[in-house]
Design an enzyme around this catalytic site. Structure first.
Site, PDB file in Angstrom:
ATOM      1  N   GLU A   1       2.512   6.785   0.211  1.00  0.00           N
ATOM      2  CA  GLU A   1       3.653   7.679   0.087  1.00  0.00           C
ATOM      3  C   GLU A   1       3.496   8.657  -1.071  1.00  0.00           C
ATOM      4  O   GLU A   1       4.029   9.773  -1.028  1.00  0.00           O
ATOM      5  CB  GLU A   1       4.946   6.877  -0.049  1.00  0.00           C
TER       6      GLU A   1
ATOM      7  N   ARG B   1     -13.203  -1.519  -3.024  1.00  0.00           N
ATOM      8  CA  ARG B   1     -13.626  -0.772  -1.854  1.00  0.00           C
ATOM      9  C   ARG B   1     -14.863  -1.420  -1.228  1.00  0.00           C
ATOM     10  O   ARG B   1     -15.616  -2.134  -1.882  1.00  0.00           O
ATOM     11  CB  ARG B   1     -13.868   0.693  -2.212  1.00  0.00           C
TER      12      ARG B   1
ATOM     13  N   LYS C   1       0.762  10.107  -1.785  1.00  0.00           N
ATOM     14  CA  LYS C   1      -0.053  11.179  -1.213  1.00  0.00           C
ATOM     15  C   LYS C   1       0.721  11.998  -0.186  1.00  0.00           C
ATOM     16  O   LYS C   1       0.538  13.218  -0.085  1.00  0.00           O
ATOM     17  CB  LYS C   1      -1.317  10.584  -0.591  1.00  0.00           C
TER      18      LYS C   1
ATOM     19  N   ASP D   1      -3.571  -3.315   6.068  1.00  0.00           N
ATOM     20  CA  ASP D   1      -4.934  -2.795   6.077  1.00  0.00           C
ATOM     21  C   ASP D   1      -5.175  -2.094   7.415  1.00  0.00           C
ATOM     22  O   ASP D   1      -4.973  -2.685   8.479  1.00  0.00           O
ATOM     23  CB  ASP D   1      -5.934  -3.938   5.908  1.00  0.00           C
TER      24      ASP D   1
ATOM     25  N   PHE E   1     -19.425  -5.043  -1.396  1.00  0.00           N
ATOM     26  CA  PHE E   1     -20.568  -5.675  -0.736  1.00  0.00           C
ATOM     27  C   PHE E   1     -21.825  -5.615  -1.602  1.00  0.00           C
ATOM     28  O   PHE E   1     -22.561  -6.600  -1.727  1.00  0.00           O
ATOM     29  CB  PHE E   1     -20.850  -4.984   0.607  1.00  0.00           C
TER      30      PHE E   1
ATOM     31  N   THR F   1     -12.660  -0.901  11.599  1.00  0.00           N
ATOM     32  CA  THR F   1     -13.726   0.065  11.410  1.00  0.00           C
ATOM     33  C   THR F   1     -13.469   0.982  10.216  1.00  0.00           C
ATOM     34  O   THR F   1     -12.330   1.196   9.807  1.00  0.00           O
ATOM     35  CB  THR F   1     -13.905   0.939  12.663  1.00  0.00           C
TER      36      THR F   1
ATOM     37  N   TYR G   1       0.609   4.049  -2.747  1.00  0.00           N
ATOM     38  CA  TYR G   1      -0.462   5.049  -2.648  1.00  0.00           C
ATOM     39  C   TYR G   1      -0.225   5.990  -1.478  1.00  0.00           C
ATOM     40  O   TYR G   1      -0.270   7.213  -1.621  1.00  0.00           O
ATOM     41  CB  TYR G   1      -1.808   4.339  -2.495  1.00  0.00           C
TER      42      TYR G   1
ATOM     43  N   ARG H   1       0.814  -1.212   0.000  1.00  0.00           N
ATOM     44  CA  ARG H   1       0.000   0.000   0.000  1.00  0.00           C
ATOM     45  C   ARG H   1       0.852   1.269   0.000  1.00  0.00           C
ATOM     46  O   ARG H   1       0.332   2.378  -0.176  1.00  0.00           O
ATOM     47  CB  ARG H   1      -0.927   0.016   1.219  1.00  0.00           C
TER      48      ARG H   1
ATOM     49  N   LYS I   1     -13.585  -6.764  12.684  1.00  0.00           N
ATOM     50  CA  LYS I   1     -13.666  -5.782  13.765  1.00  0.00           C
ATOM     51  C   LYS I   1     -13.050  -4.440  13.377  1.00  0.00           C
ATOM     52  O   LYS I   1     -13.216  -3.441  14.089  1.00  0.00           O
ATOM     53  CB  LYS I   1     -12.976  -6.321  15.021  1.00  0.00           C
TER      54      LYS I   1
END
Length: 328
Positions: free
Chosen positions: A148, A187, A150, A272, A192, A211, A146, A143, A209
């Protein structure tokens, strides 16, 4: 008529920004190379006399004839599937693309707003995340391309502000959703909803769990517009602070869609973040902004949009590369 350049115009957020600025009476120049954007997101604007589209890669020199009052730089892959699939392009648009657009803003004496992200906080060690938190980022993880990109984007933007006196704005965007999202881009919400529409079980990574906080696109665009028109030069969080676990959110989607799917669990992607919730104290104080669209309403609108997609779009798979980065 004031003129604004919006890069990433064919993307999810970029296309909504084009709509907003046309509504506000601007002449909008949209720029995109379609690497992750979709022409259909802006096709309704092609006959509008106050809209011009330029197909161009901002990592190459950017030339715009005539005056520009504002530039909004939203050209960047923004979903895990995209930036894992095209990591070099992701880094280049954050570095070379931002440099080119800052240079253009300097020449045109334009105010420029840079789209940053909550991912600059990495997997945060404080909660919720406020703008003065420096983050916990793995620069060399998957990841990192992306995150770094930004973080560099923010650094060079502030350098142009301090050294050249350029009028700059930086928005840190938290999870945003709404019509025009790609259904299978990795995403949470489109993933979903796509699974629900296909009659598949909903996939939760890790134990569920972790968030997230979801902001409806109209609220996000309002916050961005207010920031651009403000006098504040430092980063500001724009997002919805209403936090929910991914496990509970999956159940919420099943209830919304009226489907009978189960929730299945897979390994957690590398790096993540376990918590994501914006502290929007600054946005409330400086911009007089807070989100207005509750999640129930926003999700219903978004689901109705996804229901209109073709079977080809519904069943298009983009997950292979993403799942290769999941911890076994």
């Amino acid at each position: 008529m004031k003129r604004v350049l919006i890069t990433g115009a064919a993307g999810f957020l970029g296309s909504h920004l084009c709509d907003r600025f046309i509504t506000e009476g601007f002449y909008v120049i949209g720029m995109d190379n379609y690497i992750t954007g979709d022409k259909k997101n802006i096709s309704h604007l092609f006959d509008n006399p106050n809209f011009q589209f330029v197909e161009h890669d901002v990592t190459e020199f950017v030339k715009i004839d005539g005056d520009l009052e504002y530039i909004l730089h939203f050209a960047s892959p923004a979903s895990p599937i995209d930036y894992l699939k095209i990591p070099i392009q992701t880094l280049k648009v954050g570095a070379l693309g931002t440099h080119n657009l800052l240079g253009l803003a300097k020449v045109k004496k334009a105010r420029i707003l840079i789209a940053s992200t909550s991912e600059v906080y990495g997997d945060p060690l404080i909660h919720p995340q406020s703008e003065d938190y420096y983050g916990n980022v793995n620069a060399i993880g998957p990841r990192g391309v992306y995150d770094e990109a930004k973080r560099f984007q923010e650094a060079i933007t502030m350098a142009y502000h301090r050294f050249h006196g350029l009028e700059t704005r930086i928005v840190r965007i938290f999870n945003t959703y709404g019509p025009r999202m790609r259904l299978n881009d990795g995403r949470v919400i489109p993933a979903f909803m796509g699974q629900a529409l296909r009659g598949e079980d909903l996939t939760v990574f890790g134990d569920g769990k972790q968030t997230r906080s979801f902001c409806y696109v109209d609220d996000q665009v309002e916050g961005i517009y207010r920031l651009l028109m403000s006098d504040y030069v430092y980063p500001i969080n724009i997002g919805n602070p209403h936090e929910i676990s991914i496990r509970d959110f999956a159940k919420e989607i099943i209830k919304l869609t009226g489907t009978k799917q189960n929730v299945v669990y897979k390994g957690l992607p590398i790096d993540d973040p376990m918590q994501r919730q914006p502290d929007i104290t600054l946005a409330k104080k400086i911009l007089n902004w807070k989100p207005k669209v509750n999640r129930d309403k926003g999700l219903k609108i978004t689901f109705e949009y996804f229901k209109t997609l073709s079977k080809e779009e519904l069943y298009k798979s983009e997950h292979k590369n993403f799942e290769s980065h999941i911890k076994k």
